[in-house]
Structure formats: structure tokens, C-alpha cells
Design a protein around this motif. Structure first.
Motif, PDB file in Angstrom:
ATOM      1  N   GLN A   1       0.996  -1.318  -0.276  1.00  0.00           N
ATOM      2  CA  GLN A   1       0.184  -0.608   0.602  1.00  0.00           C
ATOM      3  C   GLN A   1       0.968   1.026  -0.196  1.00  0.00           C
ATOM      4  O   GLN A   1       1.523   1.175   0.215  1.00  0.00           O
ATOM      5  CB  GLN A   1      -0.874   0.160   1.196  1.00  0.00           C
ATOM      6  CG  GLN A   1      -1.898   0.956   1.264  1.00  0.00           C
ATOM      7  CD  GLN A   1      -1.158   2.629   2.595  1.00  0.00           C
ATOM      8  OE1 GLN A   1      -0.134   1.815   3.691  1.00  0.00           O
ATOM      9  NE2 GLN A   1      -1.911   3.282   2.826  1.00  0.00           N
ATOM     10  N   MET A   2       0.385   2.107  -0.504  1.00  0.00           N
ATOM     11  CA  MET A   2       0.500   3.855  -0.648  1.00  0.00           C
ATOM     12  C   MET A   2      -0.006   4.747  -0.656  1.00  0.00           C
ATOM     13  O   MET A   2      -0.505   4.421  -0.784  1.00  0.00           O
ATOM     14  CB  MET A   2       2.252   4.153  -1.687  1.00  0.00           C
ATOM     15  CG  MET A   2       2.180   5.106  -1.520  1.00  0.00           C
ATOM     16  SD  MET A   2       3.597   5.645  -3.216  1.00  0.00           S
ATOM     17  CE  MET A   2       4.710   4.493  -3.243  1.00  0.00           C
ATOM     18  N   ASN A   3       0.406   6.296   0.645  1.00  0.00           N
ATOM     19  CA  ASN A   3      -1.363   6.729   0.670  1.00  0.00           C
ATOM     20  C   ASN A   3      -0.801   7.639  -1.497  1.00  0.00           C
ATOM     21  O   ASN A   3      -0.190   7.823  -1.247  1.00  0.00           O
ATOM     22  CB  ASN A   3      -0.208   7.390   1.967  1.00  0.00           C
ATOM     23  CG  ASN A   3      -0.925   6.809   2.919  1.00  0.00           C
ATOM     24  OD1 ASN A   3      -1.412   5.901   3.115  1.00  0.00           O
ATOM     25  ND2 ASN A   3      -0.318   8.038   4.427  1.00  0.00           N
ATOM     26  N   GLY A   4      -1.982   8.013  -1.547  1.00  0.00           N
ATOM     27  CA  GLY A   4      -1.428   9.114  -2.633  1.00  0.00           C
ATOM     28  C   GLY A   4      -1.573   7.665  -3.919  1.00  0.00           C
ATOM     29  O   GLY A   4      -2.406   8.720  -5.189  1.00  0.00           O
ATOM     30  N   CYS A   5      -1.585   6.823  -3.572  1.00  0.00           N
ATOM     31  CA  CYS A   5      -1.380   6.221  -4.655  1.00  0.00           C
ATOM     32  C   CYS A   5      -2.857   6.196  -6.026  1.00  0.00           C
ATOM     33  O   CYS A   5      -3.494   5.651  -5.518  1.00  0.00           O
ATOM     34  CB  CYS A   5      -0.618   4.873  -4.954  1.00  0.00           C
ATOM     35  SG  CYS A   5      -0.641   4.164  -6.959  1.00  0.00           S
ATOM     36  N   PRO A   6      -2.928   6.654  -7.081  1.00  0.00           N
ATOM     37  CA  PRO A   6      -4.029   6.494  -7.493  1.00  0.00           C
ATOM     38  C   PRO A   6      -5.054   4.946  -7.782  1.00  0.00           C
ATOM     39  O   PRO A   6      -6.423   4.575  -7.456  1.00  0.00           O
ATOM     40  CB  PRO A   6      -4.226   7.764  -8.715  1.00  0.00           C
ATOM     41  CG  PRO A   6      -3.158   8.735  -8.612  1.00  0.00           C
ATOM     42  CD  PRO A   6      -2.418   7.606  -7.266  1.00  0.00           C
TER      43      PRO A   6
ATOM     44  N   GLN B   1      -7.694   3.139  -5.840  1.00  0.00           N
ATOM     45  CA  GLN B   1      -9.029   2.208  -6.253  1.00  0.00           C
ATOM     46  C   GLN B   1      -8.994   0.597  -5.974  1.00  0.00           C
ATOM     47  O   GLN B   1      -9.732  -0.101  -7.192  1.00  0.00           O
ATOM     48  CB  GLN B   1      -8.746   2.878  -7.932  1.00  0.00           C
ATOM     49  CG  GLN B   1      -8.927   4.315  -7.738  1.00  0.00           C
ATOM     50  CD  GLN B   1      -8.386   4.146 -10.439  1.00  0.00           C
ATOM     51  OE1 GLN B   1      -9.792   4.211 -10.626  1.00  0.00           O
ATOM     52  NE2 GLN B   1      -7.792   5.455  -9.852  1.00  0.00           N
ATOM     53  N   SER B   2      -8.052   0.118  -5.875  1.00  0.00           N
ATOM     54  CA  SER B   2      -7.976  -1.449  -5.106  1.00  0.00           C
ATOM     55  C   SER B   2      -8.677  -1.104  -3.943  1.00  0.00           C
ATOM     56  O   SER B   2      -8.848  -2.355  -4.177  1.00  0.00           O
ATOM     57  CB  SER B   2      -6.032  -1.672  -5.489  1.00  0.00           C
ATOM     58  OG  SER B   2      -5.899  -1.387  -7.057  1.00  0.00           O
ATOM     59  N   TYR B   3      -8.836  -0.278  -3.425  1.00  0.00           N
ATOM     60  CA  TYR B   3      -9.546  -0.973  -2.104  1.00  0.00           C
ATOM     61  C   TYR B   3     -10.552  -1.180  -1.620  1.00  0.00           C
ATOM     62  O   TYR B   3     -10.940  -2.533  -1.158  1.00  0.00           O
ATOM     63  CB  TYR B   3      -9.352   0.117  -0.491  1.00  0.00           C
ATOM     64  CG  TYR B   3      -8.092   1.101  -0.808  1.00  0.00           C
ATOM     65  CD1 TYR B   3      -6.697   0.219  -0.157  1.00  0.00           C
ATOM     66  CD2 TYR B   3      -7.990   2.557  -0.731  1.00  0.00           C
ATOM     67  CE1 TYR B   3      -5.755   0.689   0.170  1.00  0.00           C
ATOM     68  CE2 TYR B   3      -6.492   3.122  -0.342  1.00  0.00           C
ATOM     69  CZ  TYR B   3      -5.637   2.127   0.115  1.00  0.00           C
ATOM     70  OH  TYR B   3      -4.461   2.734   0.477  1.00  0.00           O
TER      71      TYR B   3
ATOM     72  N   ASP C   1      -6.846  -7.428 -14.319  1.00  0.00           N
ATOM     73  CA  ASP C   1      -5.757  -6.129 -15.380  1.00  0.00           C
ATOM     74  C   ASP C   1      -6.105  -4.852 -15.221  1.00  0.00           C
ATOM     75  O   ASP C   1      -6.955  -4.250 -16.496  1.00  0.00           O
ATOM     76  CB  ASP C   1      -6.222  -7.156 -16.376  1.00  0.00           C
ATOM     77  CG  ASP C   1      -7.619  -7.723 -16.870  1.00  0.00           C
ATOM     78  OD1 ASP C   1      -8.171  -7.329 -15.863  1.00  0.00           O
ATOM     79  OD2 ASP C   1      -7.256  -7.888 -18.580  1.00  0.00           O
ATOM     80  N   ARG C   2      -8.150  -5.101 -14.335  1.00  0.00           N
ATOM     81  CA  ARG C   2      -8.417  -3.157 -14.153  1.00  0.00           C
ATOM     82  C   ARG C   2      -7.854  -2.461 -15.067  1.00  0.00           C
ATOM     83  O   ARG C   2      -8.636  -0.914 -14.581  1.00  0.00           O
ATOM     84  CB  ARG C   2      -9.401  -3.372 -13.928  1.00  0.00           C
ATOM     85  CG  ARG C   2      -9.299  -3.039 -12.528  1.00  0.00           C
ATOM     86  CD  ARG C   2     -10.080  -3.119 -11.380  1.00  0.00           C
ATOM     87  NE  ARG C   2     -10.213  -4.389 -10.911  1.00  0.00           N
ATOM     88  CZ  ARG C   2     -11.690  -4.936 -10.320  1.00  0.00           C
ATOM     89  NH1 ARG C   2     -12.534  -3.834 -10.004  1.00  0.00           N
ATOM     90  NH2 ARG C   2     -11.919  -6.275 -10.190  1.00  0.00           N
ATOM     91  N   PHE C   3      -6.576  -2.079 -13.592  1.00  0.00           N
ATOM     92  CA  PHE C   3      -5.472  -0.675 -13.793  1.00  0.00           C
ATOM     93  C   PHE C   3      -4.383  -1.137 -14.768  1.00  0.00           C
ATOM     94  O   PHE C   3      -3.719  -1.693 -14.975  1.00  0.00           O
ATOM     95  CB  PHE C   3      -5.858  -0.744 -12.527  1.00  0.00           C
ATOM     96  CG  PHE C   3      -6.825  -1.117 -11.275  1.00  0.00           C
ATOM     97  CD1 PHE C   3      -7.604   0.539 -11.828  1.00  0.00           C
ATOM     98  CD2 PHE C   3      -7.222  -1.795 -10.740  1.00  0.00           C
ATOM     99  CE1 PHE C   3      -8.528   0.495 -10.845  1.00  0.00           C
ATOM    100  CE2 PHE C   3      -7.578  -1.051  -9.477  1.00  0.00           C
ATOM    101  CZ  PHE C   3      -8.504  -0.164  -9.445  1.00  0.00           C
TER     102      PHE C   3
END
Length: 220
Positions: A65-70, A74-76, A159-161
Motif C-alpha cells: 500500500q502507499m498513501n495517495g497512489c491512485p 482504486q484497489s481498496y 487487469d482493470r488498472f
């Protein structure tokens, strides 16, 4: 627990992993290792987690995880969905934060904003990320404790992202497929894909030596 005790806990865990990394330092290959060593870390709430305490799990999923990574943000929802579906089947889910710019307090704020529930292990020394050759957030690792803690899959969950792209309906479900294969006593059809998250500042180790790098951590 007092701050000094927490520091000793992180240091001991870092020693184990840095030593393991040092053993591989002369290896020119940068591929992910076959197995993962035991480690002890605290999550952002101060709760201790030891990997081998999860030996009874059918599988363990680590998500960087990384804060602020789009892409991470969106994966959460997707990971919450997978966690709910597979936790009752004996799968353990752990987030790992190896970004040196993210404090436990900021991760807790991110969790409150995006409503994700798995524990987030705080790894300020980034030893685990180094050992696993993690370069980007959203990298996902599936570990099979029954096979000597073998890493059976790592990469994207599906593969959604991609960079500048989000598919509403993914066509490939690598994480789910890997978990289904383990639960069925089979090998995943895919063992590796490329993580598409944000770059992690890793401060790459160069020429790790026990006296110069590991011993000072032990003394601390």
C-alpha cells in the motif's frame, strides 16, 4: 508499548530481512525469491504481527500500500471484496506500507478516508520490500505456508488498472485465480505479472556487509 521497545522490534525484524537480503546481494538476478522468511512487524495501530503465526492459513496475501497512489486507492474496494469472500476460506490478508514518507498516523487517515480494513504493516526500514524486490505499490504477493512459505504469485490483482487506464470489467483475475488454485491444491496458472502502481523510494542497498550495515542495527 514504549517507543524504544517498538524501535527494537522493528530493528530485529530488519536485521533478519537485511541479513537475508545481504545473502542475495551478490546475486546479479533481481527476480523475486521463491520463499519468504519469517518477520515480525507492528501495524499502524501498534499490533504485532509475526508471519509464521499465520502458519494455519491456507494462503497469505501481502498488498503493498502507499498513501495517495491512485491505483492503490482504486484497489481498496476490490480488496475488501476479495477479503470478505476468502477470509472465511482461511486466507489471511495484510497490507504493507514500505513508503518512507508515510507515517502510521497518515496511513490511519488514509484508511479512514477509503474504508479499507486489513491491518497495515508499517515497514520504515523497507527490508521486506528490498527482499521481495518490490519497486511499486499495488504489488501483491500470494504465499503458501504449506509449501515452505513459497511465493506462488506476485503482481497485479487483475487487469482493470494500468497507467492512464481503468477497465470497468476486467478480463483477467490473477489474484482470485491464484487463491482458487491453492485452495484446490493446484498450482496457479500464472505466477507473475507486472505491478502498475506508484514508484517506492527504496534507497537501494549497495554491497551490504554484516560489520558495516547489519551489526549497527543489532547494537541499536
Amino acid at each position: 508499548m514504549k517507543r524504544s521497545s517498538q524501535s527494537r522490534l522493528f530493528s530485529c525484524s530488519a536485521v533478519v530481512l537485511v541479513a537475508a537480503f545481504a545473502a542475495r546481494a551478490d546475486d546479479s538476478a533481481t527476480s523475486v525469491p521463491e520463499t519468504i522468511p519469517n518477520f515480525v512487524m507492528r501495524d499502524v495501530d501498534g499490533v504485532k504481527h509475526e508471519l509464521y503465526d499465520y502458519a494455519d492459513s491456507k494462503a497469505i496475501v501481502l498488498f503493498f500500500q502507499m498513501n495517495g497512489c491512485p491505483i492503490v486507492r482504486q484497489s481498496y474496494p476490490y480488496f475488501e471484496e476479495i477479503k470478505e469472500a476468502y477470509a472465511e476460506k482461511g486466507v489471511t490478508f495484510l497490507y504493507v506500507n514500505s513508503n518512507k514518507w508515510d507515517t502510521p498516523e497518515s496511513v490511519i487517515e488514509e484508511r479512514a478516508d477509503f474504508l479499507f480494513t486489513p491491518p497495515v504493516l508499517s515497514e520504515p526500514y523497507r527490508a521486506l520490500a528490498h527482499y521481495l524486490q518490490v519497486e511499486r505499490s499495488a504489488d501483491t504477493f500470494v504465499i503458501n505456508p504449506a509449501q515452505n512459505w513459497r511465493i506462488v504469485y506476485h503482481g497485479m490483482a487483475d487487469d482493470r488498472f494500468d497507467y492512464g487506464l481503468q477497465r470497468m470489467s476486467p478480463k483477467k483475475f490473477w489474484l482470485r485465480d491464484a487463491l482458487d488454485a491453492i485452495l484446490a491444491g493446484e498450482e496457479p496458472a500464472h505466477s507473475e505479472t507486472v505491478a502498475k502502481g506508484c514508484l517506492i523510494d527504496m534507497d537501494t542497498y549497495q554491497g551490504v556487509a554484516f560489520v558495516k550495515h547489519v551489526k549497527p542495527i543489532l547494537q541499536t
